[in-house]
Design an enzyme around this catalytic site. Sequence first.
Site, PDB file in Angstrom:
ATOM      1  N   GLY A 210       0.796  -1.223   0.000  1.00 32.83           N
ATOM      2  CA  GLY A 210       0.000   0.000   0.000  1.00 32.83           C
ATOM      3  C   GLY A 210       0.823   1.265   0.000  1.00 32.83           C
ATOM      4  O   GLY A 210       1.951   1.296  -0.487  1.00 32.83           O
ATOM      5  N   LEU A 236      -4.401  -5.709  -4.078  1.00 34.12           N
ATOM      6  CA  LEU A 236      -3.295  -4.760  -4.181  1.00 34.12           C
ATOM      7  C   LEU A 236      -1.972  -5.340  -3.640  1.00 34.12           C
ATOM      8  O   LEU A 236      -1.918  -5.850  -2.521  1.00 34.12           O
ATOM      9  CB  LEU A 236      -3.647  -3.488  -3.389  1.00 34.12           C
ATOM     10  CG  LEU A 236      -2.641  -2.334  -3.506  1.00 34.12           C
ATOM     11  CD1 LEU A 236      -2.620  -1.769  -4.907  1.00 34.12           C
ATOM     12  CD2 LEU A 236      -2.951  -1.245  -2.488  1.00 34.12           C
ATOM     13  N   ASP A 237      -0.909  -5.215  -4.433  1.00 34.76           N
ATOM     14  CA  ASP A 237       0.436  -5.620  -4.021  1.00 34.76           C
ATOM     15  C   ASP A 237       0.514  -7.077  -3.579  1.00 34.76           C
ATOM     16  O   ASP A 237       1.347  -7.451  -2.744  1.00 34.76           O
ATOM     17  CB  ASP A 237       0.967  -4.702  -2.907  1.00 34.76           C
ATOM     18  CG  ASP A 237       1.134  -3.270  -3.385  1.00 34.76           C
ATOM     19  OD1 ASP A 237       1.393  -3.086  -4.594  1.00 34.76           O
ATOM     20  OD2 ASP A 237       0.984  -2.341  -2.585  1.00 34.76           O
ATOM     21  N   ALA A 238      -0.366  -7.898  -4.127  1.00 37.59           N
ATOM     22  CA  ALA A 238      -0.399  -9.300  -3.726  1.00 37.59           C
ATOM     23  C   ALA A 238      -0.200 -10.247  -4.906  1.00 37.59           C
ATOM     24  O   ALA A 238      -0.335 -11.458  -4.768  1.00 37.59           O
ATOM     25  CB  ALA A 238      -1.715  -9.598  -3.021  1.00 37.59           C
TER      26      ALA A 238
END
Lengths: 293, 293, 293, 293
Positions: A210, A236-238
């Site tokens: 994040g 997100l960001d995964a």
Amino acid sequence: MISISSSRQPASAILLIHCPDSKGIVATVSEFIYKNNGNITNLDQHVDIKRQIFFMRVEWELDNFIIPDNKIGEYFDTLIAKKFDMQWQLHFSHEVPRMALFVSKQPHCLYDILSRWRSLELEVEIPLIISNHPELEPVARQFGIDFHWFEINGGNKQEQEQVQLRLLAERQVEFIVLARYMQILSAAFIGHYKNRIINIHHSFLPAFPGAKPYHSAFERGVKVIGATSHYATEELDAGPIIAQDIIRVSHADSVEDLIRKGRDLEKVILSRSIWHHVQRQILVYQNQTVVFS
Amino acid sequence: MISISSSRQPASAILLIHCPDSKGIVATVSEFIYKNNGNITNLDQHVDIKRQIFFMRVEWELDNFIIPDNKIGEYFDTLIAKKFDMQWQLHFSHEVPRMALFVSKQPHCLYDILSRWRSLELEVEIPLIISNHPELEPVARQFGIDFHWFEINGGNKQEQEQVQLRLLAERQVEFIVLARYMQILSAAFIGHYKNRIINIHHSFLPAFPGAKPYHSAFERGVKVIGATSHYATEELDAGPIIAQDIIRVSHADSVEDLIRKGRDLEKVILSRSIWHHVQRQILVYQNQTVVFS
Amino acid sequence: MISISSSRQPASAILLIHCPDSKGIVATVSEFIYKNNGNITNLDQHVDIKRQIFFMRVEWELDNFIIPDNKIGEYFDTLIAKKFDMQWQLHFSHEVPRMALFVSKQPHCLYDILSRWRSLELEVEIPLIISNHPELEPVARQFGIDFHWFEINGGNKQEQEQVQLRLLAERQVEFIVLARYMQILSAAFIGHYKNRIINIHHSFLPAFPGAKPYHSAFERGVKVIGATSHYATEELDAGPIIAQDIIRVSHADSVEDLIRKGRDLEKVILSRSIWHHVQRQILVYQNQTVVFS
Amino acid sequence: MISISSSRQPASAILLIHCPDSKGIVATVSEFIYKNNGNITNLDQHVDIKRQIFFMRVEWELDNFIIPDNKIGEYFDTLIAKKFDMQWQLHFSHEVPRMALFVSKQPHCLYDILSRWRSLELEVEIPLIISNHPELEPVARQFGIDFHWFEINGGNKQEQEQVQLRLLAERQVEFIVLARYMQILSAAFIGHYKNRIINIHHSFLPAFPGAKPYHSAFERGVKVIGATSHYATEELDAGPIIAQDIIRVSHADSVEDLIRKGRDLEKVILSRSIWHHVQRQILVYQNQTVVFS
């Protein structure tokens, strides 16, 4: 429309495969190439023992290969892929992939990618740059690339993404690089470019996902900071991680120092990931990557 | 006499090959394994394009393999190796290699290796430790290993090496690790264990070969120091490199700091190289290594 | 003519000192600053025990400092430096250094420096770029910087360097960066910019000095490649080292891969060194650097 | 009872300070040392600009120092510390700290620490080893150190910790190292050794706190794994970080490979942190460390 690179010689085919593991896959695939007069220049395979999945990347010279380029896929699918229940992709080294860049206000990744492209280190076509801010238009102009500014506000995101998608389709974009694009893409958008959107996140994920990871890293008092490139997914960001690296920091570094040092990581890691993608070295399976490099 | 490991299951065979590059090698070797009911768990290959040499490491499960273990070499040689003019080695994962350690006065690499061995990280037998100094005998005793002190002076080196060689032969030593052994082995000695003597040198070779590399590094004002493991050859510190790594240093580090920081590198690099050797991941060709890891 | 940076606030003075070690230096210098109403924001000192030399970098805010900027040097010299037999330099954080770039045909370091400069990461003025080849003129033009091509052949080097020196003087260049400038500067030229010419060499010195280090590294079969920045001295690639770093390579890397991977190192290391230089963090003593970072 | 080291010569005093930032601290402290005939061999300071806190580590030779060792603290406190509202600690280089080791079943960190201790790299006394399992008693015996096994079950933890605390007090233990101790200490226990319990966690925190980080890292598909040493605090794996490092991994690495590669990191990072602690290089402030190294 496919651009043809003249510098990558001799032309070769690249096959990326994954399937349930079983005996004889390497033998069968390599025999298919050999019998049809192909010379394997590179073969990497990997078995995920736990999940019993077989992964392979094989590259062979097309010179004298008996099957014509536009029939290789069909023949491979019929003769081999179906038998082993394979997922496969076929690429040709002389095809030049078409890449779109998404940016916001920070220029360092953009500059790094464009200078590699301009100096022919990175063999791609860059039909356009898309941004949610106007600041980097001069950089695009410096390198002679179309720049499209899409202002995103609370209400117009879906609509703007639709326009972006049309534009990307028109320009025949094959994959997208988020070069510090500070705007979350919708799941719908991402769905159009599954495993074809490379993002750079400025932390060693899964730490500090994040916003403002350098600030969080500073607060936590870490002794290393990192950067992570991954394929964007809905969460997100995964998404599946492509590359990561770190740089050492100390108590003497301010948040500004972390940001400055981190930029070097971000640009190197992002460009390295683009390289792997363009070389067709990456296979994605269940949110993980196999990077044959 | 071969020791059998019970922990490495299931048993597998490992074939290391190099030969002039030509079409069909992968296909032929993998078919040989497949048709005889072997399941390939690992296959790595590499082509040295410049020299046109093909390298391969393939590992397969022996469970249900049709050819008996003691006939695999013969069959492979007859049916395949001769055809492609291959140099090859065959190993079995359940054979435990016998390793001798050579040490002088510094204990850090010795301790590191012995503690890995004692905690079963490193599956080898260590029939003896040889030293040109008596200081480390207590460490050997701590770990219950025979310690042999050979005083080397101006005149007796050749003679002492003869005794050492007899002892190594008696104890069926397969390979030797120079764990900071500060005595140059004769070419004759090295000839008996070609590509089977692993040395650790405390610099990033080819910088600072020979004596006192940390002092030279300090004098030169370098900002990184390194360690290099390699197979010993006749020419000092010039053998095929197995592994290298570095650590950052600064103006604030004294020679003593360099020595202290370097020790961590030396032991990690040396033990990593022993691991690669024992896993049969290393091929040597013309003073270079291919490390399939 | 001195350019004034508006972004670096508040203005501060930086003093770099070295002298024979003795008691009371820190006390005396810090008292000098304190009594004159300066606030020390940074103080680093280092004693080279072996040579008995004291090094110090101290930075303090000029706001409210009693001594006017243009008198600090004189006062410091009179009151303190002479007493301790100090060599010293005084810099001001709000002075923007003037840097010339020397390049040949490879653009990666040039692009990297110019994009950092353009995005204000690097606060310098770049009055000109000098090259022995015409290829990179378009890059200079892209960034709006004067480009001067000096063809160097067997006979005209001395003469061309004279012209270059006049040009550098005219443009009030303070320091020079050799951004992969593939032409050896004469001792006379270097003498004009002692410890003010930063070079990047594409190996971890002292390994592989001179031409084609990646080719030599490949031949030697190293497992790491490196880059080294240093101040140019009369002896080639033997000047005081500023920064070094490495990247891991393997048997699978061709010379071309080494060159490609090395570029990332070169540009990061060179730019990091320029940063240190511009921040006035580097002291040179007897062919070594003290880098207070 | 304080052990005296004979090897660390000449004897020196080390002062660790933090206080609200203000003008004149360096001048005042260095003058205190200078006027009393001390020779500063090392001075590091750091200002946390954001929080306006000043940190300092200063070391000076005691030879000829006017104030007797046992009065330095009192004089410093009276004359200087109170004025600046300082928190301070005074140490002497010739005092040998007494360290207890807590272990469970994994021997690698224990072996690493003990071999550094035995070879005099690490100058500490180790009066005892405490474990919640009996497995590592032979290692303790090998090195001639008392081993105390405390079985911890659901109900007896508080009681066992009381016995441990008494034992640690009896043996005059100054600080504790958790060398892969797989048992959570109570807040009460930790309170007795605030900033004096060094733990090693096998991930790059804050990623993967708690149990089985290598398994989590494997599941996430990371490309680097790490290790983090920190001072234990009430909140698990959230204490002030002392050191961190990483090692690269790939898709080819199994969980077992991660565990094996991680061990090398864990032991090096833990031992490096013990070194910093013993050298009195660490200051803790608001859950962060300043490491003057």
